[in-house]
Write a protein that holds these residues in place. Sequence first.
Motif, PDB file in Angstrom:
ATOM      1  N   SER A   1     -13.352  -8.757  -9.905  1.00 29.41           N
ATOM      2  CA  SER A   1     -14.265  -8.328  -8.838  1.00 29.41           C
ATOM      3  C   SER A   1     -13.818  -8.871  -7.485  1.00 29.41           C
ATOM      4  CB  SER A   1     -15.689  -8.796  -9.142  1.00 29.41           C
ATOM      5  OG  SER A   1     -16.180  -8.187 -10.318  1.00 29.41           O
ATOM      6  N   VAL A   2     -13.340 -10.122  -7.477  1.00 29.34           N
ATOM      7  CA  VAL A   2     -12.842 -10.707  -6.224  1.00 29.34           C
ATOM      8  C   VAL A   2     -11.606  -9.954  -5.737  1.00 29.34           C
ATOM      9  CG1 VAL A   2     -11.844 -12.782  -5.185  1.00 29.34           C
ATOM     10  CG2 VAL A   2     -13.792 -12.980  -6.732  1.00 29.34           C
ATOM     11  N   VAL A   3     -10.684  -9.688  -6.662  1.00 27.83           N
ATOM     12  CA  VAL A   3      -9.465  -8.952  -6.299  1.00 27.83           C
ATOM     13  C   VAL A   3      -9.825  -7.566  -5.783  1.00 27.83           C
ATOM     14  CG1 VAL A   3      -7.364  -7.905  -7.222  1.00 27.83           C
ATOM     15  CG2 VAL A   3      -8.006 -10.223  -7.909  1.00 27.83           C
ATOM     16  N   ARG A   4     -10.742  -6.902  -6.460  1.00 29.80           N
ATOM     17  CA  ARG A   4     -11.133  -5.547  -6.065  1.00 29.80           C
ATOM     18  C   ARG A   4     -11.755  -5.543  -4.679  1.00 29.80           C
ATOM     19  NH1 ARG A   4     -14.806  -1.550  -5.834  1.00 29.80           N
ATOM     20  NH2 ARG A   4     -14.373   0.404  -6.997  1.00 29.80           N
ATOM     21  N   THR A   5     -12.638  -6.505  -4.399  1.00 29.30           N
ATOM     22  CA  THR A   5     -13.293  -6.561  -3.085  1.00 29.30           C
ATOM     23  C   THR A   5     -12.278  -6.743  -1.966  1.00 29.30           C
ATOM     24  OG1 THR A   5     -15.297  -7.488  -4.084  1.00 29.30           O
ATOM     25  CG2 THR A   5     -15.001  -7.816  -1.713  1.00 29.30           C
ATOM     26  N   HIS A   6     -11.321  -7.645  -2.153  1.00 26.63           N
ATOM     27  CA  HIS A   6     -10.298  -7.861  -1.132  1.00 26.63           C
ATOM     28  C   HIS A   6      -9.408  -6.631  -0.963  1.00 26.63           C
ATOM     29  CE1 HIS A   6     -11.516 -12.072  -1.563  1.00 26.63           C
ATOM     30  NE2 HIS A   6     -10.888 -12.303  -0.414  1.00 26.63           N
ATOM     31  N   ALA A   7      -9.107  -5.963  -2.077  1.00 29.01           N
ATOM     32  CA  ALA A   7      -8.287  -4.750  -1.985  1.00 29.01           C
ATOM     33  C   ALA A   7      -9.020  -3.651  -1.223  1.00 29.01           C
ATOM     34  CB  ALA A   7      -7.916  -4.265  -3.385  1.00 29.01           C
ATOM     35  N   GLU A   8     -10.331  -3.522  -1.423  1.00 30.93           N
ATOM     36  CA  GLU A   8     -11.112  -2.536  -0.679  1.00 30.93           C
ATOM     37  C   GLU A   8     -11.087  -2.836   0.817  1.00 30.93           C
ATOM     38  OE1 GLU A   8     -14.930  -2.724  -2.702  1.00 30.93           O
ATOM     39  OE2 GLU A   8     -14.635  -0.652  -3.393  1.00 30.93           O
ATOM     40  N   LEU A   9     -11.185  -4.117   1.176  1.00 32.14           N
ATOM     41  CA  LEU A   9     -11.138  -4.501   2.589  1.00 32.14           C
ATOM     42  C   LEU A   9      -9.788  -4.152   3.205  1.00 32.14           C
ATOM     43  CD1 LEU A   9     -12.937  -7.975   2.446  1.00 32.14           C
ATOM     44  CD2 LEU A   9     -13.834  -5.831   3.394  1.00 32.14           C
ATOM     45  N   ILE A  10      -8.729  -4.396   2.443  1.00 32.18           N
ATOM     46  CA  ILE A  10      -7.383  -4.059   2.944  1.00 32.18           C
ATOM     47  C   ILE A  10      -7.262  -2.553   3.147  1.00 32.18           C
ATOM     48  CG2 ILE A  10      -4.931  -4.043   2.348  1.00 32.18           C
ATOM     49  CD1 ILE A  10      -5.417  -6.698   0.865  1.00 32.18           C
ATOM     50  N   ALA A  11      -7.776  -1.786   2.191  1.00 31.45           N
ATOM     51  CA  ALA A  11      -7.695  -0.320   2.296  1.00 31.45           C
ATOM     52  C   ALA A  11      -8.474   0.193   3.504  1.00 31.45           C
ATOM     53  CB  ALA A  11      -8.221   0.315   1.014  1.00 31.45           C
ATOM     54  N   GLU A  12      -9.635  -0.405   3.766  1.00 34.60           N
ATOM     55  CA  GLU A  12     -10.457   0.038   4.883  1.00 34.60           C
ATOM     56  C   GLU A  12      -9.846  -0.315   6.232  1.00 34.60           C
ATOM     57  OE1 GLU A  12     -14.183  -1.821   4.223  1.00 34.60           O
ATOM     58  OE2 GLU A  12     -14.716  -0.576   2.485  1.00 34.60           O
ATOM     59  N   GLN A  13      -9.098  -1.418   6.293  1.00 34.67           N
ATOM     60  CA  GLN A  13      -8.588  -1.900   7.564  1.00 34.67           C
ATOM     61  C   GLN A  13      -7.125  -1.547   7.798  1.00 34.67           C
ATOM     62  OE1 GLN A  13      -9.466  -6.102   7.870  1.00 34.67           O
ATOM     63  NE2 GLN A  13     -11.606  -5.825   7.217  1.00 34.67           N
TER      64      GLN A  13
ATOM     65  N   ASP B   1      -4.033   1.545   7.885  1.00 30.80           N
ATOM     66  CA  ASP B   1      -3.800   2.977   8.039  1.00 30.80           C
ATOM     67  C   ASP B   1      -2.354   3.336   7.722  1.00 30.80           C
ATOM     68  OD1 ASP B   1      -2.566   1.818  10.165  1.00 30.80           O
ATOM     69  OD2 ASP B   1      -3.718   2.868  11.726  1.00 30.80           O
ATOM     70  N   ASP B   2      -1.699   2.466   6.977  1.00 26.94           N
ATOM     71  CA  ASP B   2      -0.319   2.743   6.586  1.00 26.94           C
ATOM     72  C   ASP B   2      -0.221   2.691   5.061  1.00 26.94           C
ATOM     73  OD1 ASP B   2      -0.597   0.074   6.081  1.00 26.94           O
ATOM     74  OD2 ASP B   2       0.703  -0.598   7.714  1.00 26.94           O
ATOM     75  N   GLU B   3       0.998   2.477   4.540  1.00 31.38           N
ATOM     76  CA  GLU B   3       1.191   2.497   3.095  1.00 31.38           C
ATOM     77  C   GLU B   3       0.461   1.363   2.389  1.00 31.38           C
ATOM     78  OE1 GLU B   3       5.498   0.146   3.262  1.00 31.38           O
ATOM     79  OE2 GLU B   3       5.371   2.185   2.474  1.00 31.38           O
ATOM     80  N   ARG B   4       0.102   0.304   3.138  1.00 33.70           N
ATOM     81  CA  ARG B   4      -0.655  -0.775   2.519  1.00 33.70           C
ATOM     82  C   ARG B   4      -2.031  -0.303   2.034  1.00 33.70           C
ATOM     83  NH1 ARG B   4      -0.122  -5.238   7.156  1.00 33.70           N
ATOM     84  NH2 ARG B   4      -0.410  -3.312   8.361  1.00 33.70           N
ATOM     85  N   ALA B   5      -2.612   0.665   2.716  1.00 36.98           N
ATOM     86  CA  ALA B   5      -3.898   1.211   2.284  1.00 36.98           C
ATOM     87  C   ALA B   5      -3.771   1.881   0.919  1.00 36.98           C
ATOM     88  CB  ALA B   5      -4.424   2.198   3.311  1.00 36.98           C
ATOM     89  N   GLU B   6      -2.661   2.605   0.723  1.00 37.31           N
ATOM     90  CA  GLU B   6      -2.442   3.259  -0.563  1.00 37.31           C
ATOM     91  C   GLU B   6      -2.216   2.228  -1.660  1.00 37.31           C
ATOM     92  OE1 GLU B   6      -2.231   6.057  -3.452  1.00 37.31           O
ATOM     93  OE2 GLU B   6      -2.924   6.267  -1.374  1.00 37.31           O
ATOM     94  N   TRP B   7      -1.467   1.184  -1.337  1.00 34.38           N
ATOM     95  CA  TRP B   7      -1.265   0.122  -2.338  1.00 34.38           C
ATOM     96  C   TRP B   7      -2.606  -0.518  -2.718  1.00 34.38           C
ATOM     97  CZ3 TRP B   7       3.133  -2.606   0.886  1.00 34.38           C
ATOM     98  CH2 TRP B   7       4.278  -1.812   0.854  1.00 34.38           C
ATOM     99  N   ALA B   8      -3.429  -0.759  -1.724  1.00 39.66           N
ATOM    100  CA  ALA B   8      -4.735  -1.387  -1.970  1.00 39.66           C
ATOM    101  C   ALA B   8      -5.614  -0.494  -2.840  1.00 39.66           C
ATOM    102  CB  ALA B   8      -5.424  -1.699  -0.654  1.00 39.66           C
ATOM    103  N   ARG B   9      -5.564   0.826  -2.590  1.00 45.02           N
ATOM    104  CA  ARG B   9      -6.379   1.738  -3.399  1.00 45.02           C
ATOM    105  C   ARG B   9      -5.918   1.743  -4.855  1.00 45.02           C
ATOM    106  NH1 ARG B   9      -6.823   4.649   1.576  1.00 45.02           N
ATOM    107  NH2 ARG B   9      -4.786   5.642   1.304  1.00 45.02           N
ATOM    108  N   LYS B  10      -4.618   1.572  -5.070  1.00 43.25           N
ATOM    109  CA  LYS B  10      -4.115   1.476  -6.443  1.00 43.25           C
ATOM    110  C   LYS B  10      -4.613   0.206  -7.123  1.00 43.25           C
ATOM    111  CE  LYS B  10       0.084   4.250  -5.788  1.00 43.25           C
ATOM    112  NZ  LYS B  10       1.565   4.259  -5.813  1.00 43.25           N
ATOM    113  N   ILE B  11      -4.712  -0.867  -6.336  1.00 49.16           N
ATOM    114  CA  ILE B  11      -5.250  -2.118  -6.890  1.00 49.16           C
ATOM    115  C   ILE B  11      -6.707  -1.941  -7.284  1.00 49.16           C
ATOM    116  CG2 ILE B  11      -5.841  -4.517  -6.350  1.00 49.16           C
ATOM    117  CD1 ILE B  11      -3.379  -4.605  -4.553  1.00 49.16           C
ATOM    118  N   VAL B  12      -7.466  -1.244  -6.449  1.00 45.75           N
ATOM    119  CA  VAL B  12      -8.873  -0.974  -6.761  1.00 45.75           C
ATOM    120  C   VAL B  12      -8.985  -0.172  -8.049  1.00 45.75           C
ATOM    121  CG1 VAL B  12     -10.953   0.247  -6.016  1.00 45.75           C
ATOM    122  CG2 VAL B  12      -9.655  -1.118  -4.367  1.00 45.75           C
ATOM    123  N   ALA B  13      -8.166   0.874  -8.174  1.00 48.80           N
ATOM    124  CA  ALA B  13      -8.216   1.723  -9.369  1.00 48.80           C
ATOM    125  C   ALA B  13      -7.854   0.929 -10.623  1.00 48.80           C
ATOM    126  CB  ALA B  13      -7.282   2.919  -9.205  1.00 48.80           C
ATOM    127  N   LYS B  14      -6.812   0.104 -10.507  1.00 48.41           N
ATOM    128  CA  LYS B  14      -6.401  -0.690 -11.669  1.00 48.41           C
ATOM    129  C   LYS B  14      -7.455  -1.738 -12.009  1.00 48.41           C
ATOM    130  CE  LYS B  14      -3.302  -0.299 -13.725  1.00 48.41           C
ATOM    131  NZ  LYS B  14      -3.118   0.404 -15.023  1.00 48.41           N
TER     132      LYS B  14
END
Length: 355
Positions: free
Chosen positions: A163-175, A177-190
Amino acid sequence: MSELAVIQYIDDPAIALDTEWRVLAANDACETLLGSGTVAGEPIESVFGPNRSLADRHADRLSHYPDAGGVVDGDDCHFDPDHAAVAALRDHRDPSEDDPDLGVFTDGTLAYFHCSVVTMDERDRRLLVFRDITQVKDREQDLNFLRQVMGRVLRHNLRNDISVVRTHAELIAEQSDDERAEWARKIVAKSDTLVDTTETTRLIEKAIEHNDPIAQDLETAIEAGTERVRANHPEAATGIRLTDLPTAEILALRQFEQAIADTIRNAVEHAEDATVEVSAELQDEWATITVEDDGPGIPTDELAAFERRGETDMTHASGAGLWLLYTVVHESGGEVAIDTEGGTTVHIRLPVEST
């Protein structure tokens, strides 16, 4: 050689009884169960009798182990008349398979025995054999401890950390606008997949611990499981079809609805635009439920592990889902068969409640 002398060749403690439940002979292995005293000629209720002095000296030890019903100390021994297996013998009854195994302390070491009774001859003389199952009991205790660690500690901690990892990944995705957002969304999905897997293992554990099938409406259970998938995968909702669901009460564990949901979910997650058809038919006192999809099929390693029913490294969430399905159906008295030719077809066979 005397027929009674043969019991000396039995590795476990063995006692031959006459028709009045008096001891005819006991083998040398009985020393671990009854001490070194002579028991030949004694009635069984005397052999398995209480010794209050011995019981008082070992009261703390006996109270700590609920299945411990005896203590051996040199020539002396004590057996608790309230222990189910001991009570049966003292009442001249064969111990039931449902009776707890008999734990006996010998020189401070606890050993467990399972008592079985066979008739020796036409005179109804009995042979009691006390099979030493200490290693089996120790293994059960180790597995129970491991299950507690995995279930109550690791799984709980794992869910929190994910849950902690997912929350931080969501914050990264929201903030981002480059490929890091896509990586973060993959972390959320996993992360979501891992949480689902921990929940599935919890359900498997509950299915094993509480394995009493209940009557449930076939159509209602399948529809409820299907709605779970549609709610979590709205993009796949139109590809799931229910056909030919007869009216019947199946006998299955409470987790069946989740198991059928996982089976459907595996199909829609492993194939884009997959079509999943769920049907059922009745034959005699059985219902066969079929979940068929046109996807790429279950990964080979997961299917092989499922067919072997052995331990393996399950690296996919669907692996856990397969084990939930197998556990629920098997504990319900049914069968599962999987065909991966031209997609995946899962056949689930469950008993139908008699009317």
